[in-house]
Motif scaffolding. Structure first.
Motif, PDB file in Angstrom:
ATOM      1  N   TYR A 365      10.665 -25.380 -20.433  1.00 24.09           N
ATOM      2  CA  TYR A 365      10.146 -26.022 -19.227  1.00 24.09           C
ATOM      3  C   TYR A 365      10.956 -25.606 -17.995  1.00 24.09           C
ATOM      4  N   VAL A 366      12.267 -25.518 -18.140  1.00 25.32           N
ATOM      5  CA  VAL A 366      13.113 -25.090 -17.024  1.00 25.32           C
ATOM      6  C   VAL A 366      12.753 -23.660 -16.610  1.00 25.32           C
ATOM      7  N   ASN A 367      12.520 -22.790 -17.576  1.00 25.58           N
ATOM      8  CA  ASN A 367      12.122 -21.421 -17.256  1.00 25.58           C
ATOM      9  C   ASN A 367      10.773 -21.386 -16.548  1.00 25.58           C
ATOM     10  N   ALA A 368       9.858 -22.241 -16.981  1.00 26.23           N
ATOM     11  CA  ALA A 368       8.555 -22.324 -16.319  1.00 26.23           C
ATOM     12  C   ALA A 368       8.733 -22.831 -14.889  1.00 26.23           C
ATOM     13  N   LEU A 369       9.658 -23.754 -14.704  1.00 24.12           N
ATOM     14  CA  LEU A 369       9.941 -24.291 -13.373  1.00 24.12           C
ATOM     15  C   LEU A 369      10.501 -23.198 -12.463  1.00 24.12           C
ATOM     16  N   VAL A 370      11.360 -22.348 -13.010  1.00 26.92           N
ATOM     17  CA  VAL A 370      11.908 -21.224 -12.236  1.00 26.92           C
ATOM     18  C   VAL A 370      10.783 -20.289 -11.790  1.00 26.92           C
ATOM     19  N   LYS A 371       9.896 -19.958 -12.699  1.00 23.76           N
ATOM     20  CA  LYS A 371       8.767 -19.087 -12.356  1.00 23.76           C
ATOM     21  C   LYS A 371       7.868 -19.734 -11.298  1.00 23.76           C
ATOM     22  N   GLU A 372       7.625 -21.030 -11.449  1.00 24.52           N
ATOM     23  CA  GLU A 372       6.767 -21.731 -10.507  1.00 24.52           C
ATOM     24  C   GLU A 372       7.401 -21.799  -9.124  1.00 24.52           C
ATOM     25  N   THR A 373       8.713 -21.886  -9.076  1.00 22.36           N
ATOM     26  CA  THR A 373       9.420 -21.887  -7.792  1.00 22.36           C
ATOM     27  C   THR A 373       9.171 -20.579  -7.047  1.00 22.36           C
ATOM     28  N   VAL A 374       9.200 -19.472  -7.759  1.00 21.30           N
ATOM     29  CA  VAL A 374       8.946 -18.163  -7.151  1.00 21.30           C
ATOM     30  C   VAL A 374       7.485 -18.050  -6.720  1.00 21.30           C
ATOM     31  N   ARG A 375       6.577 -18.555  -7.545  1.00 19.75           N
ATOM     32  CA  ARG A 375       5.138 -18.451  -7.258  1.00 19.75           C
ATOM     33  C   ARG A 375       4.714 -19.331  -6.084  1.00 19.75           C
ATOM     34  N   TRP A 376       5.233 -20.549  -6.050  1.00 20.03           N
ATOM     35  CA  TRP A 376       4.765 -21.561  -5.109  1.00 20.03           C
ATOM     36  C   TRP A 376       4.930 -21.126  -3.661  1.00 20.03           C
ATOM     37  N   ASN A 377       6.099 -20.606  -3.321  1.00 29.61           N
ATOM     38  CA  ASN A 377       6.305 -20.057  -1.969  1.00 29.61           C
ATOM     39  C   ASN A 377       7.034 -18.731  -2.086  1.00 29.61           C
ATOM     40  N   LEU A 378       6.312 -17.637  -1.891  1.00 36.92           N
ATOM     41  CA  LEU A 378       6.909 -16.309  -1.996  1.00 36.92           C
ATOM     42  C   LEU A 378       7.893 -16.094  -0.854  1.00 36.92           C
ATOM     43  N   VAL A 379       9.029 -15.508  -1.183  1.00 42.47           N
ATOM     44  CA  VAL A 379      10.026 -15.210  -0.156  1.00 42.47           C
ATOM     45  C   VAL A 379       9.463 -14.204   0.850  1.00 42.47           C
ATOM     46  N   ILE A 380       8.782 -13.178   0.346  1.00 47.54           N
ATOM     47  CA  ILE A 380       8.166 -12.160   1.213  1.00 47.54           C
ATOM     48  C   ILE A 380       6.682 -12.116   0.849  1.00 47.54           C
ATOM     49  N   PRO A 381       5.874 -12.974   1.429  1.00 47.35           N
ATOM     50  CA  PRO A 381       4.477 -13.137   1.000  1.00 47.35           C
ATOM     51  C   PRO A 381       3.634 -11.868   1.080  1.00 47.35           C
ATOM     52  N   MET A 382       3.912 -11.008   2.080  1.00 46.90           N
ATOM     53  CA  MET A 382       3.125  -9.787   2.242  1.00 46.90           C
ATOM     54  C   MET A 382       3.889  -8.547   1.791  1.00 46.90           C
ATOM     55  N   ALA A 383       5.075  -8.738   1.239  1.00 45.91           N
ATOM     56  CA  ALA A 383       5.941  -7.614   0.864  1.00 45.91           C
ATOM     57  C   ALA A 383       6.155  -6.701   2.075  1.00 45.91           C
ATOM     58  N   VAL A 384       6.704  -5.528   1.841  1.00 45.59           N
ATOM     59  CA  VAL A 384       6.875  -4.538   2.907  1.00 45.59           C
ATOM     60  C   VAL A 384       5.736  -3.545   2.774  1.00 45.59           C
ATOM     61  N   GLY A 385       5.095  -3.208   3.886  1.00 46.56           N
ATOM     62  CA  GLY A 385       3.904  -2.361   3.831  1.00 46.56           C
ATOM     63  C   GLY A 385       4.159  -0.973   3.272  1.00 46.56           C
ATOM     64  N   HIS A 386       3.265  -0.532   2.386  1.00 48.94           N
ATOM     65  CA  HIS A 386       3.264   0.849   1.908  1.00 48.94           C
ATOM     66  C   HIS A 386       2.429   1.680   2.883  1.00 48.94           C
ATOM     67  N   MET A 387       2.502   2.998   2.742  1.00 57.56           N
ATOM     68  CA  MET A 387       1.665   3.850   3.579  1.00 57.56           C
ATOM     69  C   MET A 387       1.011   4.920   2.730  1.00 57.56           C
ATOM     70  N   CYS A 388      -0.246   5.154   2.981  1.00 56.43           N
ATOM     71  CA  CYS A 388      -1.007   6.185   2.284  1.00 56.43           C
ATOM     72  C   CYS A 388      -0.578   7.562   2.806  1.00 56.43           C
ATOM     73  N   SER A 389      -0.031   8.406   1.921  1.00 54.79           N
ATOM     74  CA  SER A 389       0.515   9.703   2.337  1.00 54.79           C
ATOM     75  C   SER A 389      -0.564  10.741   2.619  1.00 54.79           C
ATOM     76  N   GLU A 390      -1.673  10.664   1.886  1.00 56.63           N
ATOM     77  CA  GLU A 390      -2.774  11.619   2.049  1.00 56.63           C
ATOM     78  C   GLU A 390      -4.101  10.866   2.027  1.00 56.63           C
ATOM     79  N   ASP A 391      -5.138  11.475   2.617  1.00 62.59           N
ATOM     80  CA  ASP A 391      -6.468  10.873   2.564  1.00 62.59           C
ATOM     81  C   ASP A 391      -6.838  10.565   1.120  1.00 62.59           C
ATOM     82  N   ASP A 392      -7.521   9.458   0.915  1.00 60.74           N
ATOM     83  CA  ASP A 392      -7.858   9.060  -0.449  1.00 60.74           C
ATOM     84  C   ASP A 392      -9.281   8.511  -0.500  1.00 60.74           C
ATOM     85  N   GLU A 393      -9.877   8.635  -1.680  1.00 58.70           N
ATOM     86  CA  GLU A 393     -11.170   8.018  -1.958  1.00 58.70           C
ATOM     87  C   GLU A 393     -10.979   7.026  -3.088  1.00 58.70           C
TER      88      GLU A 393
END
Length: 529
Positions: A365-393
């Protein structure tokens, strides 16, 4: 007044904006012509707000809590949203399927970073590999960092983590009202010991304050588009005194901080190594392996060593702080969760000792609580943006080269088709028949970034979060605050905006669960100090 006179007046009143607009016109028309040639199959762009000519969706792009706004947009456009701002294309991904398809399966094309002059060139965050462009220099940094923080090596830092957690428990006993400060101090003390072998002061330590302020700058500037100079790099040449160039003055302040953060502690350890008095740390190990100062590779290797220690310092000193603050908030809002976790701790460990890392596998249960703590409010909700290096389909759509691609981790970990009550704090999201559910969507899939750019410090962070959660619940009760009449003040689950998200500052009551718990707290710090 003639139309020409009005235009002249506007240019004189808003010179910086006028320069920017002229640049955008040129970029827009050049990019439009090139894109037609690069899309031979005539595929459409992914769905999203239409925007206006030239400026695109400049006024639609959310600045406040963007992850929540995009979450609502997904209901209109689907789990992939495309828009442009002043010619810069953006693609927001709202499902695990999309982030997996692009960041994992097509990682070679989606691992780059947007050139962000504000962050890298003006604020000098180039020591943080999370901001570096994808390539050899980034790989060398990543390899160096991973050597000291991969999953199979972080266990050697557990004694330091345990020591600092016990000191944290004692500080809560002495001044529980300062728990927010104590949380930050604990993480700063832990990572300064691991990264540099340096002990920080109990209060007003410059190592802590500098890291905090530097990260405040990153939180303000880290989301693409936060500053116009990221869209129009030409603006970086505007002098600080120029009207509208306040961003240059902010950048200069944060740049000075970043130099101190990355250089001062490393130089201190270098001196200690020369004297033969250095304490064992990541920095001392890196320094001992540097080539001779006359070696042509010395400057580069020293830079990577300095950057490796610095990124551990700023990452470890602050990011997991948000998760621990969210844990304290959740315990005030969900007392039944707290009681169930304490019951498990009492049953498995007893009440005559503190939990340690060897107990972890038995504490479902404690381990589940740890996971839920991370899920409930993300520290970096949008992460850091990636960039597309080449045109893609992809999936019948055309994704132009240079598109900033952001995974909305908040949406992925608040998906109502996956989590029965996504807005509530429920460790049961990760449990099945009283044990951790191996098929549950682990927060690791979105909370620490994606693909090749996934945060390599996540294993250290996970250990720290477990150590604090289990130890605090073993000896403390956390309750909501009361007013002067003794009435309970109802708290709300409110969080800040920016690249890094924290709970809005709040108060709570923190008291030892019993006289025996009080003794454990005092004895724990006496043994270790």
């Amino acid at each position: 007044m003639s139309a020409v006179s009005k235009v002249v007046e506007l240019i004189l009143t808003y010179p910086l904006q006028a320069v920017a607009l002229a640049a955008v016109f040129g970029i827009f028309f050049k990019a439009s012509k090139a894109r037609i040639r690069r899309n031979p199959h005539g595929l459409p762009l992914p769905p999203g707000p239409k925007g206006w000519p030239i400026i695109g969706s400049l006024f639609d792009m959310p600045r406040d809590m963007p992850w929540v706004v995009y979450h609502d947009w997904f209901k209109v456009y689907g789990d992939m949203i495309y828009f442009e701002v002043l010619g810069q294309p953006f693609l927001i991904l709202g499902s695990l399927e999309r982030t997996s398809d692009l960041f994992d399966k097509k990682s070679s094309n989606y691992s780059d970073r947007l050139r962000m002059p504000m962050v890298l060139e003006l604020m000098h965050w180039h020591y943080n590999m999370a901001m570096l462009p994808y390539g050899t220099w980034w790989r060398r940094h990543r390899r160096s960092f991973n050597e000291y923080f991969h999953q199979n090596v972080v266990s050697k830092y557990q004694p330091v983590q345990s020591r600092e957690v016990r000191a944290f428990l004692h500080r809560l006993l002495i001044s529980p009202d300062k728990f927010m400060h104590h949380i930050r101090h604990t993480f700063a003390a832990t990572i300064m010991s691991v990264a540099y072998g340096i002990s920080v002061r109990d209060s007003d330590d410059p190592y802590i304050s500098r890291a905090e302020e530097a990260l405040e700058g990153l939180a303000a500037a880290g989301i693409p588009g936060s500053f116009l100079v990221d869209i129009i790099p030409l603006l970086k040449h505007v002098p600080e005194w120029f009207p509208g160039a306040g961003f240059k003055r902010k950048a200069a302040h944060w740049r000075k901080l970043n130099h101190k953060v990355s250089e001062l502690p490393f130089e201190y350890v270098e001196e200690q190594v020369k004297k033969g008095t250095a304490v064992s740390s990541v920095a001392s190990a890196l320094i001992s392996r540097l080539p001779d100062e006359n070696d042509p590779l010395y400057a580069e290797e020293r830079r990577i060593a300095q950057d490796t220690a610095a990124v551990a310092y700023v990452g470890g000193a602050d990011t997991t702080v948000s998760s621990v603050q969210a844990f304290f908030l959740a315990m005030t809002l969900y007392p039944d969760v707290q009681k169930r976790a304490q019951a498990e701790l009492d049953a498995i460990i007893g009440t005559d000792r503190l939990p340690d890392f060897s107990d972890r596998d038995a504490l479902h249960y404690v381990n589940a609580l740890v996971k839920e703590t991370v899920r409930w409010n993300l520290v970096i909700p949008m992460a850091v943006g990636h960039m597309c290096s080449e045109d893609d389909e992809y999936n019948g759509f055309f994704i132009p080269k240079g598109t900033v691609v952001l995974g909305n981790g908040w949406s992925i970990l608040h998906d109502s088709t996956v989590f029965s009550h996504p807005m509530e704090f429920r460790p049961e999201h990760y449990l099945k028949d009283g044990k951790l559910d191996p098929n549950a969507r682990d927060p690791d899939c979105a909370a620490f970034g994606y693909g090749r750019r996934k945060c390599p410090g996540r294993h250290m962070s996970d250990n720290s979060l477990y150590a604090i959660v289990s130890s605090v619940l073993a000896v403390y009760d956390i309750k909501p605050p009361v007013d002067e009449h003794g009435n309970v003040i109802k708290l709300k689950a409110e969080f800040t905006t920016g690249l890094l998200s924290y709970p809005v500052p709040f108060q709570c009551i923190i008291k030892p669960r019993s006289a025996l718990a009080d003794s454990l707290i005092r004895d724990g710090v006496d043994v270790d100090h």
